[in-house]
Design a protein around this motif. Sequence first.
Motif, PDB file in Angstrom:
ATOM      1  N   TRP A  60     -21.599  -3.162 -31.711  1.00 35.66           N
ATOM      2  CA  TRP A  60     -21.197  -4.682 -32.503  1.00 35.66           C
ATOM      3  C   TRP A  60     -22.302  -5.571 -33.007  1.00 35.66           C
ATOM      4  O   TRP A  60     -23.508  -5.316 -31.532  1.00 35.66           O
ATOM      5  CB  TRP A  60     -20.115  -5.489 -31.985  1.00 35.66           C
ATOM      6  CG  TRP A  60     -19.158  -4.971 -32.325  1.00 35.66           C
ATOM      7  CD1 TRP A  60     -18.389  -3.888 -31.675  1.00 35.66           C
ATOM      8  CD2 TRP A  60     -18.450  -4.450 -33.721  1.00 35.66           C
ATOM      9  NE1 TRP A  60     -17.007  -3.316 -32.248  1.00 35.66           N
ATOM     10  CE2 TRP A  60     -17.454  -4.277 -33.312  1.00 35.66           C
ATOM     11  CE3 TRP A  60     -18.335  -4.073 -34.772  1.00 35.66           C
ATOM     12  CZ2 TRP A  60     -16.130  -3.339 -34.542  1.00 35.66           C
ATOM     13  CZ3 TRP A  60     -17.327  -4.279 -35.774  1.00 35.66           C
ATOM     14  CH2 TRP A  60     -16.670  -3.551 -35.321  1.00 35.66           C
ATOM     15  N   GLU A  61     -22.856  -7.051 -33.779  1.00 29.71           N
ATOM     16  CA  GLU A  61     -23.839  -7.531 -33.132  1.00 29.71           C
ATOM     17  C   GLU A  61     -23.912  -8.104 -32.438  1.00 29.71           C
ATOM     18  O   GLU A  61     -25.361  -8.817 -31.904  1.00 29.71           O
ATOM     19  CB  GLU A  61     -24.214  -8.668 -34.449  1.00 29.71           C
ATOM     20  CG  GLU A  61     -23.609  -7.967 -36.130  1.00 29.71           C
ATOM     21  CD  GLU A  61     -22.294  -7.548 -36.112  1.00 29.71           C
ATOM     22  OE1 GLU A  61     -21.474  -8.149 -35.976  1.00 29.71           O
ATOM     23  OE2 GLU A  61     -22.508  -6.365 -37.338  1.00 29.71           O
ATOM     24  N   ASP A  62     -22.959  -8.575 -30.887  1.00 32.07           N
ATOM     25  CA  ASP A  62     -23.458  -8.931 -30.026  1.00 32.07           C
ATOM     26  C   ASP A  62     -23.298  -8.176 -29.269  1.00 32.07           C
ATOM     27  O   ASP A  62     -23.673  -8.231 -27.770  1.00 32.07           O
ATOM     28  CB  ASP A  62     -21.637 -10.045 -29.691  1.00 32.07           C
ATOM     29  CG  ASP A  62     -20.816  -8.892 -29.364  1.00 32.07           C
ATOM     30  OD1 ASP A  62     -20.743  -8.048 -29.717  1.00 32.07           O
ATOM     31  OD2 ASP A  62     -19.828  -9.223 -29.178  1.00 32.07           O
TER      32      ASP A  62
END
Length: 186
Positions: A60-62
């Motif tokens: 994911w982006e995080d």
Amino acid sequence: MIAYFGAMEKFENFNKETLIQNAQDDIKTIGFWFTSDIKTAIPYAIGTETVYEKSETEFWEDGEPKVVPIERPVIGFIYKVYIDEPNLKIYQSNSVDAYELFMTDRDKYCDYFSTKKRNLTWKDEAILLNKDEANAKFRNNLINHGYEGFLIRNCKLQNGVTDLYCFFSVDALHISDVIPVETLDY
């Protein structure tokens, strides 16, 4: 009577909730499928299951890993089962494959779809629109005639010829042995 049941999971007693068998999709909801010999039961115990794992390549982006579905091979068990002589409808023929007799009998309840032609049968490999309904009507018809299942004599399967049994209930089945498929020479 002794019969063999291939399943992808191990269990202690037969019940409808625990039976996971790798049977043909169009007929597996008719009942519980058994063979007359151990070798032809093996393919019913081999298949795949979907498991969810954290991905090592997708994030994911995080930066947290995504949870992705993965197909994992399953090699299950063969159950040697004693069955107290049930009343079975028998499909048997010296001139045609007995499996064809069974499928033709079941076709009375099937609705198929194809753009090619009308009056389709299972041999046309058309889309079966009412699988569960057709299997229930077929099963109920046999039950109404006093049958507890059926027997397809000398059925040709992927790795041999066997008697193929289908039982509508698992109440009278007694497990005598559970054999891991990985211990068999196949």
